[in-house]
Enzyme design. Structure first.
Site, PDB file in Angstrom:
ATOM      1  N   LEU A 173     -18.791 -31.087  43.927  1.00  0.00           N
ATOM      2  CA  LEU A 173     -19.778 -30.518  42.977  1.00  0.00           C
ATOM      3  C   LEU A 173     -19.256 -30.336  42.015  1.00  0.00           C
ATOM      4  CD1 LEU A 173     -20.481 -27.049  45.107  1.00  0.00           C
ATOM      5  CD2 LEU A 173     -22.054 -29.347  45.104  1.00  0.00           C
ATOM      6  N   ASP A 174     -19.810 -30.713  40.625  1.00  0.00           N
ATOM      7  CA  ASP A 174     -19.523 -30.126  39.585  1.00  0.00           C
ATOM      8  C   ASP A 174     -18.357 -28.849  39.014  1.00  0.00           C
ATOM      9  OD1 ASP A 174     -20.817 -32.553  38.503  1.00  0.00           O
ATOM     10  OD2 ASP A 174     -22.168 -30.913  37.794  1.00  0.00           O
ATOM     11  N   ARG A 175     -17.084 -28.736  38.021  1.00  0.00           N
ATOM     12  CA  ARG A 175     -16.463 -27.335  37.804  1.00  0.00           C
ATOM     13  C   ARG A 175     -17.501 -26.388  37.655  1.00  0.00           C
ATOM     14  NH1 ARG A 175     -14.645 -25.641  33.022  1.00  0.00           N
ATOM     15  NH2 ARG A 175     -12.939 -23.758  33.474  1.00  0.00           N
TER      16      ARG A 175
END
Length: 303
Positions: A144-146
């Site tokens: 997942l993106d940060r």
């Protein structure tokens, strides 16, 4: 959501939850290894590399210590530990949702990167979980993106890792996201809908963009509830392009609340944790490729 590939088996141990980094030496002509490292990592001075080598923290693929005057051998793999002088604590905690002999499932907070990158090392989901569990072989099988919170699946059994990674490659994982975005009455009357587009790398380098051509990304979008000026949407990505959900909602005129990349890129907020991206990986479901058991994991977070 991106599926991850395996990496070489490191000859150095995990230290304080941090596994050694590795680098395949590219084609080039350097008189020795130190000269290459100085040019490859200009922010790290030669004295630092020499000290690391003296401590035995820079080795080849067989674990043999490398020295400043070690010959440069293109195509070989070296291992070393990343070091950060200062790292800002991220004041949000992850939760372990499930663990068995093969996988671990975590509920990630906003702002916490999944793996070490850039200015983040100890303040990453992977390193935090390694410290908590002692699982040396823990590896995320997707990402997942940060900026995105929610469910992340890890493998900690090397022998079965490929079987779980293949689930994402074969697109047999049911992924459900939620997003808070503007209310658009004309669009609301059209929901649910399936949005498709062709996405390619954009500019700046960290953004994606849509172009004409055969679609390579697809998202089903549903309305959960309206909240005056914003609405809660359910998103089911049928493909896993980088920033797919963020790009698709922005293209529909409903960019996700607090999105600093789409439709326009804004200055980096640094360590400002006050405005999280309102995007949540709500749930993941799949049939276990080895036991046949049906798994369903849901985040306990809310937007």
């Amino acid at each position: 959501m991106v599926t991850l590939s395996s990496s070489p088996l490191p000859p150095l141990p995990i230290v304080d939850g941090v596994a050694p980094s590795y680098l395949w030496l590219p084609v080039g002509d350097w008189p020795n290894l130190l000269t290459f490292l100085e040019q490859r990592f200009p922010a790290i001075d030669s004295a630092t590399w020499i000290a690391r080598m003296e401590r035995g923290e820079v080795v080849d693929g067989k674990g043999a210590r490398l020295k400043p005057d070690s010959p440069y051998r293109r195509g070989s793999c070296i291992f070393y530990y990343r070091e950060l002088e200062a790292e800002t604590p991220i004041p949000f905690e992850e939760t372990i949702l499930y663990q068995d002999d093969r996988i671990l499932v975590a509920d990630k907070p906003h702002f916490l990167p999944v793996i070490p990158t850039g200015r983040f090392l100890h303040e990453t989901l992977l390193v935090r979980l390694k410290k908590k569990t002692g699982l040396a072989n823990l590896t995320p099988i997707h990402r997942l993106d940060r900026e995105t919170a929610g469910v992340v699946i890890f493998s900690h059994d090397i022998a079965s890792r490929g079987a779980y990674q293949s689930l994402f490659q074969q697109r047999v994982v049911d992924k459900v996201y939620e997003a808070l975005a503007p209310t658009l009455p004309d669009l609301a009357r059209r929901l649910p809908l399936v949005y498709r587009s062709r996405m390619v790398d954009g500019t700046p380098f960290f953004r994606m963009q849509e172009v004409a051509g055969e679609p390579n990304s697809e998202t089903r979008i549903e309305l959960i509830e309206q909240r005056a000026e914003t609405s809660l949407y359910r998103l089911r990505p049928l493909t896993g392009r980088k920033h797919q959900l963020r790009v698709h909602l922005a293209a529909l005129g409903i960019p996700i609340v607090n999105d600093a990349f789409y439709p326009d890129a804004h200055p980096c907020k640094g360590d400002d944790f006050s405005t999280p991206l309102k995007l949540l990986a709500r749930a993941i479901g799949f049939q276990d490729p080895l036991s046949g058991r049906q798994h369903y994991f849901e985040s306990g977070r809310a937007l």
